[in-house]
Design an enzyme around this catalytic site. Structure first.
Site, mmCIF file in Angstrom:
data_model
loop_
_atom_site.group_PDB
_atom_site.id
_atom_site.type_symbol
_atom_site.label_atom_id
_atom_site.label_comp_id
_atom_site.label_asym_id
_atom_site.label_seq_id
_atom_site.Cartn_x
_atom_site.Cartn_y
_atom_site.Cartn_z
ATOM 1 N N CYS A 45 -63.895 -31.823 -4.184
ATOM 2 C CA CYS A 45 -64.152 -30.370 -4.117
ATOM 3 C C CYS A 45 -65.054 -30.026 -2.942
ATOM 4 O O CYS A 45 -64.856 -28.993 -2.277
ATOM 5 C CB CYS A 45 -64.816 -29.890 -5.411
ATOM 6 S SG CYS A 45 -63.834 -30.186 -6.881
HETATM 7 C C1 BEZ Z 1 -63.762 -34.373 -7.156
HETATM 8 O O1 BEZ Z 1 -63.913 -33.249 -6.687
HETATM 9 O O2 BEZ Z 1 -64.006 -35.376 -6.509
HETATM 10 C C2 BEZ Z 1 -63.272 -34.539 -8.570
HETATM 11 C C3 BEZ Z 1 -63.610 -33.612 -9.525
HETATM 12 C C4 BEZ Z 1 -63.156 -33.792 -10.811
HETATM 13 C C5 BEZ Z 1 -62.345 -34.883 -11.131
HETATM 14 C C6 BEZ Z 1 -61.973 -35.789 -10.128
HETATM 15 C C7 BEZ Z 1 -62.443 -35.602 -8.842
#
Ligand code: BEZ
Length: 209
Positions: A45
């Site tokens: 994210c």
């Molecule tokens: C991420 O943004 O890295 C992430 C967020 C939730 C689950 C898996 C990855």
């Protein structure tokens, strides 16, 4: 609620990092790239928010307003944005919705229970200036989106609206475009005086713009 291409994007009023917005008022006259992500302070994210911010000029050149969303609070978003700016070398200015009670996530079917009961998957809605949903995409939590593709589909949608054409696989601005089968050759001669290559009667390629 399941939303389809052609539906009017449901309106909502909600807190964001730029204050409360009424979605339809905020987006009046603009295209919108509305996208959800699972959570603040997570790695994928962070890169996606950074990339969206880095592309601010590319979005505004296309009259597109980005709007992010996660089920975190405004306070969490604001702290995280400092990290995004630091780590992704940017200055994030677009609003991020704080959907802590899942009101908008549920309205837009962004909660996929096998992924998480409380965090949104990576949904994309491209919405036109008439508030109509023009494209949807859904990515799982562990795959970051391709932002070249986001811009490419906006270009394809906007060119299609302007020139009554369709775009072939892997189309890029400047490439040949397709004359849709709904336009017969007589009409095509009026609309596309530049002519076309007839590969098959149903596959006619031309250049526009
Ligand atoms: C991420 O943004 O890295 C992430 C967020 C939730 C689950 C898996 C990855």
């Amino acid at each position: 609620m399941s939303l389809h291409i052609g539906d009017i994007a449901p309106n909502f009023t909600i807190d964001t990092t730029k204050g409360e917005i009424d979605f339809h008022q905020w987006s009046q006259g603009s295209w919108v790239f509305f996208f959800s992500h699972p959570a603040d302070f997570t790695p994928v994210c962070t890169t996606e928010m950074g990339r969206t911010s880095q592309l601010a000029t590319d979005f505004s050149d296309r009259n597109v307003k980005p709007l992010g969303l996660s089920t975190d609070t405004v306070a969490e978003h604001l702290t995280w944005i400092s990290d995004v700016n630091d780590t992704q070398n940017t200055d994030l200015q677009f609003p991020i919705v704080a959907d802590a009670d899942l009101k908008v996530s549920r309205l837009y079917d962004m909660i996929h229970p096998d992924e998480s009961a409380t965090e949104a998957v990576r949904s994309v809605f491209i919405i036109d200036p008439n508030h109509k949903i023009r494209l949807t995409m859904t990515y799982p939590m562990n795959v970051g989106r391709n932002f070249d593709e986001i811009l490419r589909v906006v270009d394809a949608l906007q060119l299609g609206d302007k020139e009554k054409i369709a775009t072939p696989a892997d189309w890029r601005p400047g490439d040949q475009v397709i004359i849709p089968p709904s336009i017969d050759n007589q009409q095509a001669a009026q609309i596309f005086p530049q002519g076309w290559d007839e590969v098959r009667s149903y596959l006619r390629l031309t250049k526009v713009g």
